[in-house]
Design a protein around this motif. Structure first.
Motif, PDB file in Angstrom:
ATOM      1  N   ALA A  53       0.834  -1.202   0.000  1.00 10.39           N
ATOM      2  CA  ALA A  53       0.000   0.000   0.000  1.00 10.39           C
ATOM      3  C   ALA A  53       0.868   1.251   0.000  1.00 10.39           C
ATOM      4  O   ALA A  53       0.571   2.233  -0.712  1.00 10.39           O
ATOM      5  CB  ALA A  53      -0.926  -0.002   1.219  1.00 10.39           C
ATOM      6  N   LEU A  54       1.942   1.240   0.749  1.00 10.11           N
ATOM      7  CA  LEU A  54       2.843   2.386   0.801  1.00 10.11           C
ATOM      8  C   LEU A  54       3.504   2.612  -0.554  1.00 10.11           C
ATOM      9  O   LEU A  54       3.587   3.738  -1.034  1.00 10.11           O
ATOM     10  CB  LEU A  54       3.902   2.173   1.885  1.00 10.11           C
ATOM     11  CG  LEU A  54       4.919   3.278   2.085  1.00 10.11           C
ATOM     12  CD1 LEU A  54       4.210   4.585   2.479  1.00 10.11           C
ATOM     13  CD2 LEU A  54       5.924   2.896   3.154  1.00 10.11           C
ATOM     14  N   ARG A  55       3.947   1.519  -1.186  1.00 18.07           N
ATOM     15  CA  ARG A  55       4.554   1.630  -2.508  1.00 18.07           C
ATOM     16  C   ARG A  55       3.584   2.252  -3.509  1.00 18.07           C
ATOM     17  O   ARG A  55       3.962   3.109  -4.304  1.00 18.07           O
ATOM     18  CB  ARG A  55       4.983   0.245  -2.994  1.00 18.07           C
ATOM     19  CG  ARG A  55       6.451   0.101  -3.121  1.00 18.07           C
ATOM     20  CD  ARG A  55       6.845  -1.210  -3.758  1.00 18.07           C
ATOM     21  NE  ARG A  55       7.754  -1.864  -2.837  1.00 18.07           N
ATOM     22  CZ  ARG A  55       7.537  -3.003  -2.237  1.00 18.07           C
ATOM     23  NH1 ARG A  55       6.452  -3.683  -2.459  1.00 18.07           N
ATOM     24  NH2 ARG A  55       8.411  -3.500  -1.409  1.00 18.07           N
ATOM     25  N   ALA A  56       2.336   1.814  -3.448  1.00  9.98           N
ATOM     26  CA  ALA A  56       1.316   2.351  -4.358  1.00  9.98           C
ATOM     27  C   ALA A  56       1.098   3.835  -4.088  1.00  9.98           C
ATOM     28  O   ALA A  56       0.915   4.630  -5.017  1.00  9.98           O
ATOM     29  CB  ALA A  56       0.016   1.571  -4.209  1.00  9.98           C
ATOM     30  N   ARG A  57       1.114   4.213  -2.809  1.00  8.23           N
ATOM     31  CA  ARG A  57       0.886   5.612  -2.430  1.00  8.23           C
ATOM     32  C   ARG A  57       2.051   6.503  -2.856  1.00  8.23           C
ATOM     33  O   ARG A  57       1.858   7.612  -3.328  1.00  8.23           O
ATOM     34  CB  ARG A  57       0.670   5.698  -0.926  1.00  8.23           C
ATOM     35  CG  ARG A  57      -0.020   6.963  -0.472  1.00  8.23           C
ATOM     36  CD  ARG A  57      -0.386   6.910   0.989  1.00  8.23           C
ATOM     37  NE  ARG A  57       0.807   7.062   1.804  1.00  8.23           N
ATOM     38  CZ  ARG A  57       1.009   6.458   2.964  1.00  8.23           C
ATOM     39  NH1 ARG A  57       0.112   5.652   3.463  1.00  8.23           N
ATOM     40  NH2 ARG A  57       2.116   6.644   3.637  1.00  8.23           N
ATOM     41  N   VAL A  58       3.266   5.989  -2.709  1.00 11.30           N
ATOM     42  CA  VAL A  58       4.455   6.767  -3.032  1.00 11.30           C
ATOM     43  C   VAL A  58       4.656   6.846  -4.547  1.00 11.30           C
ATOM     44  O   VAL A  58       5.103   7.867  -5.063  1.00 11.30           O
ATOM     45  CB  VAL A  58       5.698   6.172  -2.333  1.00 11.30           C
ATOM     46  CG1 VAL A  58       6.970   6.814  -2.820  1.00 11.30           C
ATOM     47  CG2 VAL A  58       5.574   6.316  -0.837  1.00 11.30           C
ATOM     48  N   GLY A  59       4.319   5.773  -5.236  1.00 12.32           N
ATOM     49  CA  GLY A  59       4.405   5.782  -6.687  1.00 12.32           C
ATOM     50  C   GLY A  59       5.817   5.683  -7.240  1.00 12.32           C
ATOM     51  O   GLY A  59       6.092   6.176  -8.319  1.00 12.32           O
ATOM     52  N   GLY A  60       6.717   5.109  -6.546  1.00  9.80           N
ATOM     53  CA  GLY A  60       8.074   4.947  -7.057  1.00  9.80           C
ATOM     54  C   GLY A  60       9.039   4.617  -5.945  1.00  9.80           C
ATOM     55  O   GLY A  60       8.641   4.190  -4.870  1.00  9.80           O
ATOM     56  N   LYS A  61      10.294   4.867  -6.219  1.00  6.42           N
ATOM     57  CA  LYS A  61      11.320   4.568  -5.223  1.00  6.42           C
ATOM     58  C   LYS A  61      11.258   5.581  -4.095  1.00  6.42           C
ATOM     59  O   LYS A  61      10.935   6.745  -4.294  1.00  6.42           O
ATOM     60  CB  LYS A  61      12.695   4.595  -5.863  1.00  6.42           C
ATOM     61  CG  LYS A  61      12.916   3.445  -6.812  1.00  6.42           C
ATOM     62  CD  LYS A  61      14.334   3.422  -7.306  1.00  6.42           C
ATOM     63  CE  LYS A  61      14.529   2.212  -8.211  1.00  6.42           C
ATOM     64  NZ  LYS A  61      15.905   2.091  -8.663  1.00  6.42           N
TER      65      LYS A  61
END
Length: 76
Positions: A53-61
């Motif tokens: 979920a965090l990766r999806a929210r951040v949208g990248g590295k």
């Protein structure tokens, strides 16, 4: 379906600690070990979901600072 696992060469201090923990929790050693393993497996699954979920929210590295902030955010 339940599976059987066998542990070998468990150090005596670990066995004693598990026995004491089981006694404190009013459980058999079998149930205590299952509770420990279950909690560890479920905690990992929850962490994987949170990270996805965090990766999806951040949208990248993420930068190292962003990673540390996210870790701190999850601490009580």
């Amino acid at each position: 379906m339940a599976r059987t696992l066998t542990l070998r060469d468990v150090p005596e201090p670990v066995v004693k600690a598990l026995r004491e923990r089981a006694r404190r929790n009013d459980r058999s050693m079998q149930k205590e070990i299952l509770a420990i393993l279950g909690a560890a497996a479920l905690d990992r699954a929850a962490l994987v979901r949170q990270l996805s979920a965090l990766r999806a929210r951040v949208g990248g590295k993420m930068s190292l600072e962003e990673i540390h902030d996210a870790i701190d955010e999850g601490r009580p």
